[in-house]
Design a protein around this motif. Structure first.
Motif, mmCIF file in Angstrom:
data_model
loop_
_atom_site.group_PDB
_atom_site.id
_atom_site.type_symbol
_atom_site.label_atom_id
_atom_site.label_comp_id
_atom_site.label_asym_id
_atom_site.label_seq_id
_atom_site.Cartn_x
_atom_site.Cartn_y
_atom_site.Cartn_z
ATOM 1 N N UNK A 158 0.846 -1.188 0.000
ATOM 2 C CA UNK A 158 0.000 0.000 0.000
ATOM 3 C C UNK A 158 0.884 1.242 0.000
ATOM 4 N N UNK A 159 0.798 2.016 -1.065
ATOM 5 C CA UNK A 159 1.595 3.225 -1.223
ATOM 6 C C UNK A 159 0.719 4.463 -1.023
ATOM 7 N N UNK A 160 1.272 5.496 -0.424
ATOM 8 C CA UNK A 160 0.535 6.740 -0.228
ATOM 9 C C UNK A 160 1.158 7.635 0.823
ATOM 10 N N UNK A 161 1.633 7.034 1.913
ATOM 11 C CA UNK A 161 2.309 7.827 2.945
ATOM 12 C C UNK A 161 3.611 8.383 2.379
ATOM 13 N N UNK A 162 3.963 9.571 2.818
ATOM 14 C CA UNK A 162 5.167 10.237 2.320
ATOM 15 C C UNK A 162 6.279 10.299 3.365
ATOM 16 N N UNK A 163 6.062 9.623 4.488
ATOM 17 C CA UNK A 163 7.077 9.555 5.538
ATOM 18 C C UNK A 163 6.906 8.200 6.211
ATOM 19 N N UNK A 164 7.769 7.903 7.173
ATOM 20 C CA UNK A 164 7.750 6.592 7.805
ATOM 21 C C UNK A 164 6.396 6.277 8.433
ATOM 22 N N UNK A 165 5.997 5.017 8.344
ATOM 23 C CA UNK A 165 4.740 4.537 8.928
ATOM 24 C C UNK A 165 5.011 4.093 10.354
ATOM 25 N N UNK A 166 4.271 4.659 11.292
ATOM 26 C CA UNK A 166 4.516 4.395 12.709
ATOM 27 C C UNK A 166 3.662 3.269 13.282
ATOM 28 N N UNK A 167 2.435 3.103 12.778
ATOM 29 C CA UNK A 167 1.533 2.112 13.366
ATOM 30 C C UNK A 167 0.531 1.671 12.313
ATOM 31 N N UNK A 168 -0.052 0.503 12.505
ATOM 32 C CA UNK A 168 -1.077 0.011 11.588
ATOM 33 C C UNK A 168 -1.906 -1.057 12.287
ATOM 34 N N UNK A 169 -3.135 -1.252 11.809
ATOM 35 C CA UNK A 169 -4.012 -2.255 12.405
ATOM 36 C C UNK A 169 -5.145 -2.590 11.446
ATOM 37 N N UNK A 170 -5.835 -3.697 11.729
ATOM 38 C CA UNK A 170 -7.019 -4.094 10.982
ATOM 39 C C UNK A 170 -8.267 -3.583 11.693
ATOM 40 N N UNK A 171 -9.332 -3.353 10.932
ATOM 41 C CA UNK A 171 -10.634 -3.101 11.543
ATOM 42 C C UNK A 171 -11.101 -4.410 12.176
#
Length: 259
Positions: A158-171
């Motif tokens: 998944x591309x779109x963020x322009x800086x480091x990704x800090x966290x992620x989760x599922x619904x």
């Protein structure tokens, strides 16, 4: 009268091929725990440390002290995040060595099922879908990735963020993915095809933490701007965030420093 019992788990020590960096090591040679995740039920606690080790604990309700069940080794650098699902039978860990590891906890000692390779930066976050079929990861390389838990194969990036990704989760129902970044935004993605459905903006600094409420209708995010934002859909059934941030309160920057 209410009695509160606090149990302490201790077991992280110098481990991994690189050991602990000097600045992260305690005077007794131990490595501080960097990440933890508690699956309830059953009572399974995972913790990861600066030396690359993941510990599995059994935490009984009647026990005053968690019991160390397994020591999982393989990461070569600091473990940033751990996750557990599938009634405590499947786990994942994300590390500074740019990998995610999927662990089978069905066996008492645990074993590494897959090493997920593809990120080109530190992997800061990982998550497992509720049905244990998918693994999610977020990295310094600005991407969020989905993987098949059964085979370890990459599903989509998944591309779109322009800086480091800090966290992620599922619904809660697994239909959506949520990510947050140092680019001051959160993104809501559709799991099935990876489409970005919404970009949430409201923080004045890096967004360092995010989670989905159990009802699936509300998103909570925390930022380096000392704010906690609540996001909700305009109407029932809408993807959260349509109405913008609902409220702001609190401060937790000291607990979650930004890189």
């Amino acid at each position: 009268t209410t009695t509160t019992t606090t149990a302490t788990a201790s077991g992280h020590s110098r481990s991994g091929s690189d050991g602990c960096a000097t600045r992260d090591s305690g005077e007794d040679g131990t490595c501080p725990a960097e990440a933890a995740h508690w699956q309830l039920p059953p009572c399974v606690l995972l913790s990861g440390d600066a030396g690359g080790t993941v510990l599995v604990w059994n935490v009984g309700v009647s026990e005053r002290r968690p019991q160390l069940r397994a020591r999982l080794t393989g990461h070569t650098r600091l473990v940033f995040c751990v996750a557990v699902a599938g009634h405590g039978l499947l786990a994942a860990s994300a590390a500074q060595d740019q990998t995610v590891r999927v662990w089978d906890l069905a066996e008492l000692e645990g074993r590494c099922r897959h090493v997920l390779q593809g990120h080109t930066g530190d992997v800061n976050a990982c998550a497992l879908s509720a049905d244990s079929t998918l693994v999610l990861s977020g990295s310094d390389d600005h991407t969020v990735r989905l993987w098949l838990a059964a085979t370890g194969e990459p599903l989509r990036t998944l591309h779109g963020h322009t800086h480091l990704v800090r966290d992620c989760c599922f619904s809660p129902d697994g239909r959506f993915v949520l990510s947050c970044s140092a680019d001051r935004s959160l993104r809501v993605w559709r799991t099935a095809d990876g489409d970005c459905l919404r970009v949430l903006r409201g923080h004045a600094a890096a967004v360092v933490s995010c989670c989905w409420a159990a009802d699936g209708a509300t998103i909570v995010s925390g930022g380096a701007d000392h704010g906690i934002l609540l996001w909700a859909g305009e109407t029932e059934g809408h993807v959260p965030g349509a109405a913008g941030p609902r409220s702001r309160t609190g401060s937790f920057t000291e607990q979650h420093p930004v890189k």
